[in-house]
Design a protein around this motif. Sequence first.
Motif, PDB file in Angstrom:
ATOM      1  N   SER A  74       0.816  -1.222   0.000  1.00 34.62           N
ATOM      2  CA  SER A  74       0.000   0.000   0.000  1.00 34.62           C
ATOM      3  C   SER A  74       0.843   1.262   0.000  1.00 34.62           C
ATOM      4  N   LYS A  75       2.186   1.119   0.037  1.00 34.63           N
ATOM      5  CA  LYS A  75       3.109   2.265   0.061  1.00 34.63           C
ATOM      6  C   LYS A  75       2.774   3.189   1.224  1.00 34.63           C
ATOM      7  N   THR A  76       2.611   2.586   2.397  1.00 33.24           N
ATOM      8  CA  THR A  76       2.287   3.385   3.585  1.00 33.24           C
ATOM      9  C   THR A  76       3.189   2.976   4.741  1.00 33.24           C
TER      10      THR A  76
END
Length: 845
Positions: free
Chosen positions: A343-345
């Motif tokens: 999620s690129k978080t």
Amino acid sequence: MEVLTPKRQEPPHSHTNIGDCCLNNKNEEDADPQSEQRNQEAESTSEPGDRDEKGAQVHNLNKDISRGSSESGEVLAVYQQWHLKVLERSSAKSSSPFSVGPGDMVFKGSVFEKWAREEKDIARPSKKHQWSGQSATDRVTAVKKTTVTRKEEITLPQLEAKLDPLAVCAHDAPSACGLKRKLHKDFFPSAEVFRTVDNLTINTGKELRAQRIFSVESIVKAITRRSWSDLEKLRAIWVWLCHNIEYDLSGYLGLSEKLCSAKQVIEQGRGICCGYSDICLEMCREVGIECQEVSGHGKGIGYQLGQSYRNIKSNHMWNAVQLDGHWYLLDACWGAGKVDMDSKTFVKRYDDFYFLTDPEDFIDSHYPDDPRWQLLEGPITLEEFETRAFKTSDFFHLGLQLQHPKHFLLVTEGGEAVLSLSSSSPAEFTYEISQKGDGEFKSVSSSFGLLTVSRLGMQLRLLPPARGTYNIMVFARPAGSTGSFCWVCSFLLECPEPKVSEERPENPFVYWGLQPNASSLGLEYCNHGAEPVLVENGSLELQLKTSRPLMMVCELSHKELEPTLSRRCIANQIESHRLTCHVLCPCRGFYRLSVFVTDYDRSDKSFQNAGNFLLLCQRDPVNLNQLFPANLSPACGPGIRTARAGLSKFSHTGGIINMPEGKCNITFHNSKDFDLYAVLDKEPHKIADYPPERHVLLTYVDSKVTLSITLPESGVYRLGLYGKTTPGQEFSLLCDFVLLSSSKSNWPPFPCFYMGWLRGCVLFEPRSGLLQPRSRVRFRVRVPGAGRVVVVGEGQTDLQLNRNQVWEGEVFTGASGSQLRVVSSTDREATQMVVMMSFDVLSQE
């Protein structure tokens, strides 16, 4: 570091620690960043007077060396003698590390006024490096005496080496500081010891950000205002970093400028690894704690099992701090949370593991550029670091230890490989297997692994279905926990040649053998373990000993077995201290037998999986005609239900009775005066030409009950025993028996019995309910309380009472197709009589 359970099958780097942080320009500008950090620290942590005195000593020493060499031509050597001196305890009030003095910064805002009111009775010294009363108790200082003799040469680099932080106090040398380096558990057995410090730091951090106060000095003073030891101060710094700085993922991905300086990182509340380490360094200096930044490799973002770090620039930074004369390691960047690359978080998840981590554990994921910062007695090589198995912080939180293999790579032998872990406390495990193909790992069936869990460990036997490379992910959680499983370690499995074997059934319950929590469910012992059980002649008996009364249901699974047939493959017997499952295997190959239990008297009957067993039938499966009856109840044979009904002393204690001759007697005692009723059936439901009840004779003699069974043909039968205590009440099932007969004899039915057949009545002969026509047959019957017994057919024959209280006599059967009835009355002169039983006279055919 709390590990997120992956949402899909993937190699270990998808949810990972924050370790591949770009060091920005720090490593590029400094050829030896640690030596420069040490020089800067030596200057910044000394008082002005101390720096002047040290400079004068070095200057005079150099003068003495030069003068001695020039005058005599001999070489001077410097000997340094160190004496330990313990400072006296000072009062806690007079040694508080921070005070608001004339030279100190004056804070603004209501939050600082509140702190001032809280601390107005505590006097604080003005010098920030003064020791508190608590820490002064254990403080040890070194008093140096320098002696100049003409023995050996000493150079300036040698003199600088003596000032190296690792050389001054070796991490495990008792002579350096008088104490051995503590382990992580010795500092704090649990985070509870820091509850006050942690809560104060977290709340203070929120108030400081609300007041927009970003000064390192101001923050440190605020969060350590109630800390009286170096350990508490360091803890406050660590907690503030983990809760107030987020990892700068956008900077790492190149989507924004990377933040590294302390001022930028604090204001923005985000930074990469060097931002965390730099702030930690500055904050430690503010409170007088020796601290170093350590650069190296971290198995974090993008890490792949077995990847090489040779000739690759280091990608991570962390800190080393000195407490009680020894060096310890911490990584606030990894303690703050982790990155989810799907999620690129950044996921904020506080992790205590990276606070003062034991070097033996820290080295699994952190490899410093300078091997001395491993803090190990025997530093490992970069190659050893690369081959170590990948472990998450939850691996250590759960007290796990790797037994086999010691490295990340497994290679099958004979198509099999074994992975094993031990645990310091009971834990539950699961796993996922994925195979590499087209550069990606794709999930494969978990049936290719056999997981066995004991009270203090696990073993995973791997049997990959094809040659290739596999990724093995192991998950665990504390035993009895209802929370999600945490990812604890990963391995690569190489299979050069698979083992040819039958396909194994899926096991949704993961474990083979008894579940780790089986004892809490009431199970004590099982006659079969986690290894595959070889089924002989198509049948198997599973026995479980119990500590309390339990109810059991079982499930049998095979790739070719339909659910309706699988239910006819199981017969259970439920006793107060034992559960027995009889299993039939009508197909060759592997089966999964799952056992579910619940407390016998539990009203909601919520069953839990107690064990799973892998069965292998290689030959001689049973015929489909030999399966158990479809309407078989969960309670076969004598058990809890029959015991509570007052039935005891069964002649046949099992639920399955073999009748090689096609007939048998089942006896037991009835102590509660139950009215009993027996039912016999077989599929197809029609048994020969007579109803099923004609093949069962129920006889009472005092408290003893006899069930006489004669089967009309071979096959599998169900005998149901029913009972009731109150007239008018419905009969309830007490137990079932499975009757197996291979006899070629076709036994005739018993006579047909009526209401006059009361308790105590016994038929001795004839036992068959079918009589030959026009023949004489001897009758013998006991009828308690009878005054007259008569056999009625074409004529009437009175039976005579002998001295054994048995009515007997010879009777002519009469014409074919007729019927004989046995009647009785209590009065010999009575004309009205009751029918007890009837016999059929066979036709001429």
